[in-house]
Design a protein around this motif. Structure first.
Motif, mmCIF file in Angstrom:
data_model
loop_
_atom_site.group_PDB
_atom_site.id
_atom_site.type_symbol
_atom_site.label_atom_id
_atom_site.label_comp_id
_atom_site.label_asym_id
_atom_site.label_seq_id
_atom_site.Cartn_x
_atom_site.Cartn_y
_atom_site.Cartn_z
ATOM 1 N N ILE A 125 8.315 4.336 -8.810
ATOM 2 C CA ILE A 125 7.523 5.209 -7.932
ATOM 3 C C ILE A 125 6.043 4.885 -8.084
ATOM 4 N N CYS A 126 5.274 5.309 -7.110
ATOM 5 C CA CYS A 126 3.830 5.090 -7.159
ATOM 6 C C CYS A 126 3.270 5.722 -8.442
ATOM 7 N N PRO A 127 2.533 4.935 -9.249
ATOM 8 C CA PRO A 127 2.042 5.484 -10.520
ATOM 9 C C PRO A 127 1.015 6.602 -10.331
ATOM 10 N N VAL A 128 0.447 6.723 -9.134
ATOM 11 C CA VAL A 128 -0.573 7.754 -8.923
ATOM 12 C C VAL A 128 0.006 9.025 -8.313
ATOM 13 N N CYS A 129 0.861 8.892 -7.299
ATOM 14 C CA CYS A 129 1.309 10.114 -6.598
ATOM 15 C C CYS A 129 2.814 10.326 -6.624
ATOM 16 N N GLY A 130 3.576 9.343 -7.107
ATOM 17 C CA GLY A 130 5.016 9.548 -7.211
ATOM 18 C C GLY A 130 5.804 9.219 -5.950
ATOM 19 N N THR A 131 5.146 8.642 -4.950
ATOM 20 C CA THR A 131 5.877 8.256 -3.726
ATOM 21 C C THR A 131 6.909 7.168 -4.051
ATOM 22 N N ALA A 132 8.068 7.260 -3.399
ATOM 23 C CA ALA A 132 9.139 6.294 -3.663
ATOM 24 C C ALA A 132 8.746 4.912 -3.141
ATOM 25 N N THR B 115 1.058 7.285 1.068
ATOM 26 C CA THR B 115 0.621 8.653 0.772
ATOM 27 C C THR B 115 -0.788 8.677 0.189
ATOM 28 N N CYS B 116 -1.021 7.829 -0.845
ATOM 29 C CA CYS B 116 -2.296 7.988 -1.564
ATOM 30 C C CYS B 116 -3.181 6.758 -1.534
ATOM 31 N N GLY B 117 -2.661 5.650 -0.987
ATOM 32 C CA GLY B 117 -3.514 4.476 -0.863
ATOM 33 C C GLY B 117 -3.545 3.576 -2.097
ATOM 34 N N ASP C 64 1.387 0.735 -16.360
ATOM 35 C CA ASP C 64 1.743 2.130 -16.634
ATOM 36 C C ASP C 64 3.240 2.358 -16.661
ATOM 37 N N LEU D 182 0.839 -1.212 0.000
ATOM 38 C CA LEU D 182 0.000 0.000 0.000
ATOM 39 C C LEU D 182 0.868 1.253 0.000
ATOM 40 N N CYS D 183 0.551 2.198 -0.866
ATOM 41 C CA CYS D 183 1.259 3.488 -0.850
ATOM 42 C C CYS D 183 0.745 4.279 0.359
#
Ligand code: HEM
Lengths: 427, 58
Positions: B43-50, B13-15, B26, B10-11
């Motif tokens: 990185i997270c494809p939605v928010c860019g979190t590492a 930051t954004c879930g 993606d 789970l990310c």
């Protein structure tokens, strides 16, 4: 051609809230900027120079580097030099009246966000499905009672997300209209219809004055709630914020009031703007309504596209804490950077047929919720709310058309329709 | 290919959930890619979190 500086006459309207009442004018300016001045400096009298970020890729890169581009050292939203000076006077030296999540930087930001973040994760939001669908149904019934005409913005779009988020927060229903009023004073401080009564729009300090008044109103409203939830916590967001600990300590007071304020404002105005935009689009495109009725599986894609299309958050500003190279430019330490979400969401390089409303974009990686560590905390809630509404409404909506000219709020910050007059038939 | 069941992450930051079974089309990550085998700069494809900002998910 010197493309470092944007001709003032081209960019100055972007600094004027009234321009945002005319979406076409805003798009014309940013389309031109994306082509000729994709990352250039605006020098508008009365304002410090700002880099104007128009491209999707740049907005993502800058938002992701929250270690370098901060939100708290300078005003997080566009403000004149006079306005910022007055903020400093009111706050004893800070550049923002608010110290909400958006104005916080690492490492504080992560600690503050963690106080409520688990409640907004997809698994927790999924647990709210039944209750949100039940609320959506009551608003759809209410709409049916208003047939054959209403102002969809005011009668439904403003009210429904307000109810959802304030219930979650734990605010009694009798106080919801007051929260709506404060939100409009804050985000639509310059709109002749929604602004704080008595505010003087000819005064360049007005935004600061109004925001300070709104801050104090939120403080008065939430202080007893904070005291109550500290004594007896309930299963609501207010209790989480009131009892939140930051690195083992209590929250700073301005940050706590701001936390309440951001959830009670950003938590519905943006969703309202997007929902009202969705109805506006449907009223103009009967074939789209027919398509959604025939294939309700398209509704999530419709919702996602309404967010890109509406882009209710127009801008946030960051300041650079060190030199940074991007798109062949050097942003210097201390420079201000204006992020245009509305421009990035129409970036032709990112979105095929960017000016076509297409519910089948997949994946629709719009930037309406932002990007990076500050990405919208309420995004899953917003999606649930909007899907619930359209899933309840579209099967019952037989026809809809505009019954007059829709109007947008005159706001350079959060902007959406304030009037969507419709004529409609429902089952 | 490993026989262990696919896991999810789970990310924070954004879930966004990274599901090993599905990969991340993606970013050109094939289905069946273990979390530990994701490139370090993924990185997270939605928010860019590492990658380090993801945690194991039920
Ligand atoms: C369609 C609806 C919405 C849109 C378009 C939207 C847009 C945004 C954007 C662009 C940001 C990023 C700010 C930044 O980069 O600094 C943001 C942040 C935020 N949003 Fe939303 N939002 C929506 C709905 C909601 C809802 C329903 C909530 C409910 C609580 C919410 C709460 C927040 C909060 C608390 C933040 C600050 C996050 C942080 O700085 O860490 N938003 N939103």
């Amino acid at each position: 051609m010197d493309t470092l500086r944007i001709p003032t006459e081209l960019v100055a309207p972007v600094f004027n809230p009234a321009t945002f009442g005319r979406r076409g004018a805003v798009h014309d300016i940013f389309t031109r900027l994306r082509r000729d001045y994709p990352l250039s400096v605006a020098e508008v009298p009365g304002y410090d120079p700002h880099w104007i970020v128009t491209k999707y890729a740049d907005l993502r890169e800058i938002s992701r580097r929250d270690d370098i581009f901060h939100g708290g050292e300078r005003s997080k939203t566009l403000i004149s030099q006079a306005g910022e000076a007055l903020v400093k006077k009111y706050t004893g030296g800070q550049s923002n009246i608010w110290r909400s999540l958006v104005q916080l930087d690492p490492p504080e930001h992560g600690a503050y966000r963690a106080v409520v973040a688990p409640s907004f994760m997809p698994d927790k939001i999924a647990q709210m499905k039944d209750s949100v669908h039940a609320i959506a149904k009551t608003y759809v019934d209410r709409l049916a009672d208003m047939a054959p005409s209403c102002d969809f913005a005011h009668d439904i779009a403003f009210m429904y997300p307000l109810k959802v988020v304030l219930d979650l927060m734990g605010v009694p229903e009798a106080d919801h209209p007051r929260m709506l009023r404060l939100t409009q004073w804050l985000f639509s401080y310059a709109d002749p219809d929604l602004k704080r009564p008595g505010s003087d729009l000819t005064n360049p300090d007005e935004i600061t004055k109004t925001w300070n008044i709104v801050f104090n109103e939120f403080k008065d409203f939430y202080s007893p709630i904070i005291a109550d939830r500290r004594k007896a916590p309930k299963p609501d967001i207010a209790s989480l914020i009131a009892n939140g600990r930051i690195f083992g300590n209590e929250m700073e007071e301005r940050a706590m009031i701001s936390y309440f304020a951001i959830v009670s404002t950003a938590g519905h105005d943006t969703t309202a703007a997007t929902t009202a935009t969705g109805m506006w689009v449907l009223a103009e495109q009967p074939a789209l309504l027919a398509r959604l009725k025939a294939d309700p599986a398209l509704i999530p894609g419709f919702v996602e596209e309404t967010i890109r299309w509406a882009s209710p958050v127009q801008q946030f500003v960051r300041s650079a804490t060190e030199d940074y190279e991007i798109r062949g430019r050097t942003i210097r330490k201390g420079d201000l950077v204006y992020l245009s979400y509305v421009s990035a969401n129409r970036d032709e390089e990112q979105f095929e047929n960017a000016f076509t409303f297409d519910p089948t974009r997949s994946p629709n990686r719009h930037i309406g919720f932002g990007y990076g560590a500050h990405i919208c905390l309420g995004q899953h809630l917003a999606r649930l709310e909007m899907r619930a509404l359209w899933e309840a409404l579209i099967p019952r909506l037989q026809s809809v058309e505009l019954a007059g000219e829709p109007q947008l709020t005159e706001s350079e910050f959060v902007c959406g329709p304030k009037l969507v007059p419709i004529r409609f038939a429902m089952q | 290919m490993s026989q262990a069941p696919w896991k999810k992450y789970l990310c924070s930051t954004c879930g966004t959930v990274y599901d090993e079974a599905e990969g991340d089309a993606d970013s050109g990550i094939a289905p069946g890619t273990r979390f530990e085998d994701l490139p370090e700069d993924w990185i997270c494809p939605v928010c860019g979190t590492a990658k380090a900002g993801f945690e194991p998910y039920a």
